[in-house]
Design an enzyme around this catalytic site. Structure first.
Site, PDB file in Angstrom:
ATOM      1  N   HIS A 100       0.803  -1.226   0.000  1.00 29.97           N
ATOM      2  CA  HIS A 100       0.000   0.000   0.000  1.00 29.97           C
ATOM      3  C   HIS A 100       0.834   1.274   0.000  1.00 29.97           C
ATOM      4  CE1 HIS A 100      -4.443   1.109   1.074  1.00 29.97           C
ATOM      5  NE2 HIS A 100      -4.000   1.766   0.016  1.00 29.97           N
ATOM      6  N   ASP A 123     -10.012  -0.350   3.857  1.00 31.06           N
ATOM      7  CA  ASP A 123      -8.805  -0.935   4.447  1.00 31.06           C
ATOM      8  C   ASP A 123      -9.060  -1.303   5.903  1.00 31.06           C
ATOM      9  OD1 ASP A 123      -6.131  -1.554   5.105  1.00 31.06           O
ATOM     10  OD2 ASP A 123      -5.330   0.190   4.063  1.00 31.06           O
ATOM     11  N   HIS A 125      -6.673  -0.981   7.960  1.00 29.83           N
ATOM     12  CA  HIS A 125      -5.741  -0.089   8.640  1.00 29.83           C
ATOM     13  C   HIS A 125      -5.955   1.353   8.196  1.00 29.83           C
ATOM     14  CE1 HIS A 125      -3.901  -4.116   8.164  1.00 29.83           C
ATOM     15  NE2 HIS A 125      -3.559  -3.948   9.430  1.00 29.83           N
ATOM     16  N   ASP A 127      -3.346   3.521   7.885  1.00 32.06           N
ATOM     17  CA  ASP A 127      -2.153   3.922   7.123  1.00 32.06           C
ATOM     18  C   ASP A 127      -1.817   5.389   7.353  1.00 32.06           C
ATOM     19  OD1 ASP A 127      -2.001   1.347   6.239  1.00 32.06           O
ATOM     20  OD2 ASP A 127      -2.870   1.735   4.270  1.00 32.06           O
ATOM     21  N   HIS A 140       4.388   0.989   4.247  1.00 31.60           N
ATOM     22  CA  HIS A 140       3.026   0.715   3.763  1.00 31.60           C
ATOM     23  C   HIS A 140       1.968   1.101   4.804  1.00 31.60           C
ATOM     24  CE1 HIS A 140       2.131  -3.675   5.337  1.00 31.60           C
ATOM     25  NE2 HIS A 140       2.723  -2.953   6.257  1.00 31.60           N
ATOM     26  N   ASP A 227      -7.487  -1.877  -0.271  1.00 34.39           N
ATOM     27  CA  ASP A 227      -6.532  -2.848   0.251  1.00 34.39           C
ATOM     28  C   ASP A 227      -7.290  -4.145   0.487  1.00 34.39           C
ATOM     29  OD1 ASP A 227      -4.840  -4.381   1.960  1.00 34.39           O
ATOM     30  OD2 ASP A 227      -3.868  -2.574   2.691  1.00 34.39           O
ATOM     31  N   ASP A 229      -6.749  -6.435   2.391  1.00 32.04           N
ATOM     32  CA  ASP A 229      -6.881  -6.840   3.790  1.00 32.04           C
ATOM     33  C   ASP A 229      -8.062  -6.150   4.468  1.00 32.04           C
ATOM     34  OD1 ASP A 229      -6.091  -4.335   4.963  1.00 32.04           O
ATOM     35  OD2 ASP A 229      -4.007  -4.949   5.110  1.00 32.04           O
ATOM     36  N   GLU A 272      -2.019  -4.976  -2.150  1.00 31.59           N
ATOM     37  CA  GLU A 272      -1.686  -5.958  -1.104  1.00 31.59           C
ATOM     38  C   GLU A 272      -2.119  -7.386  -1.413  1.00 31.59           C
ATOM     39  OE1 GLU A 272       0.312  -5.502   1.408  1.00 31.59           O
ATOM     40  OE2 GLU A 272       0.355  -3.348   1.846  1.00 31.59           O
TER      41      GLU A 272
END
Length: 300
Positions: A100, A123, A125, A127, A140, A227, A229, A272
């Protein structure tokens, strides 16, 4: 949505510690991306992969608690130039990752063309780390902060300007793993976040409706940064930082279908995908399926 698509692969694995995500663009192409989008009457121009510099030494090199800083800055700068040119050519940029950290380059190339670019960050996360707040030094986990102009100048200054985006133009969807420093920054900057708590409580339909209403009058273009994830590991196992309790396959398709109907998405990236950690290219297949929904695929 612009029917002229330009695909850019970014085989970047320098922003994190688990090898394999550099093969993500190839895995997504192998899963039938071009054929899927051509069936939806898009004209596809595949520009191939950006060349990513390799660290001169095999050992992990950190500069100011930032792993592979110089190589990532160089690779994302190349991506920014490519994305910039795609938009100059009046085409829709579709970027394939890679980790990412590549979003710094994508946003740098896109935001130059808008006064108020909106960003949907799909996402697990936020980030939003910096060298000071990051527990790992993995870049990332920093692209959204860098794009806001927060962090090391080699990351914030990609493509020659900073900031790329404004905090009030960001919506994060699916967050369920936020570091303490990120929580502080979210509050300070007033960033709109739908955690999994909100998604579970409100339902994805309401989350996307609110997101569209929130962004439609304040932005002149919207970038989707997805992303894999963000999805639950049961649905997308081939990611480097899986977090249980994520968005479902069905919820994610609904989100993409609604974003297509909104007619507000002007650029996108899917990141990702790590085929080494995957199960029979399942996660790349999920990415391609979500692209289908984003670009207008329906069941009837």
């Amino acid at each position: 949505m612009n029917k002229q698509l330009s695909v850019i692969g970014v085989p970047m694995d320098l922003g994190q510690m688990r090898r394999g995500v550099d093969m993500g663009p190839s895995a997504i192409r192998y899963a039938g991306m071009v054929e899927r989008l051509e069936q939806l009457s898009y004209t596809i121009e595949d520009l191939g992969d950006i060349e990513i510099p390799r660290p001169k030494h095999q050992t992990d090199v950190k500069h100011d608690n930032l792993r592979n800083l110089h190589e990532i800055a160089e690779g994302t700068s190349r991506l920014a130039e490519a994305v910039d040119q795609v938009i100059e050519n009046n085409r829709f940029p579709l970027v394939l990752g890679g980790d990412h950290s590549i979003a710094m380059g994508t946003l740098a190339g896109v935001a130059k063309h808008y006064n108020n670019l909106g960003v949907i960050w799909y996402d697990a996360h936020g980030d939003l780390n910096t060298a000071d707040s990051s527990p790992s030094g993995n870049i990332h986990g920093m692209p959204l902060a860098a794009s806001l102009g927060i962090g090391h100048e080699k990351l914030t200054g990609i493509h020659g300007y900073s900031p790329k985006i404004k905090p009030e133009n960001i919506v994060i969807i699916g967050a369920r793993s936020l570091d303490e420093g990120e929580k502080v920054l979210i509050k300070e900057q007033g960033i709109k976040v739908y955690t999994m708590h909100e998604v579970d409580r409100m339902g994805m339909t309401k989350v996307i409706e609110e997101t569209v209403d929130y962004l439609k009058d304040r932005t002149d273009g919207v970038h989707l940064s997805l992303d894999l994830d963000g999805l639950d590991p049961n649905d997308a196992p081939g990611v480097g930082t899986p977090v249980m309790g994520g968005l479902s396959y069905r919820e994610s398709h609904l989100a993409m279908e609604m974003l297509h109907q909104s007619e507000m998405i002007t650029s996108a990236e899917f990141v990702e995908v790590n085929p080494i950690l995957d199960e029979k290219n399942k996660t790349a297949g999920v990415a391609v399926g979500l692209m289908g929904s984003l670009f207008g695929e329906t069941l009837k």
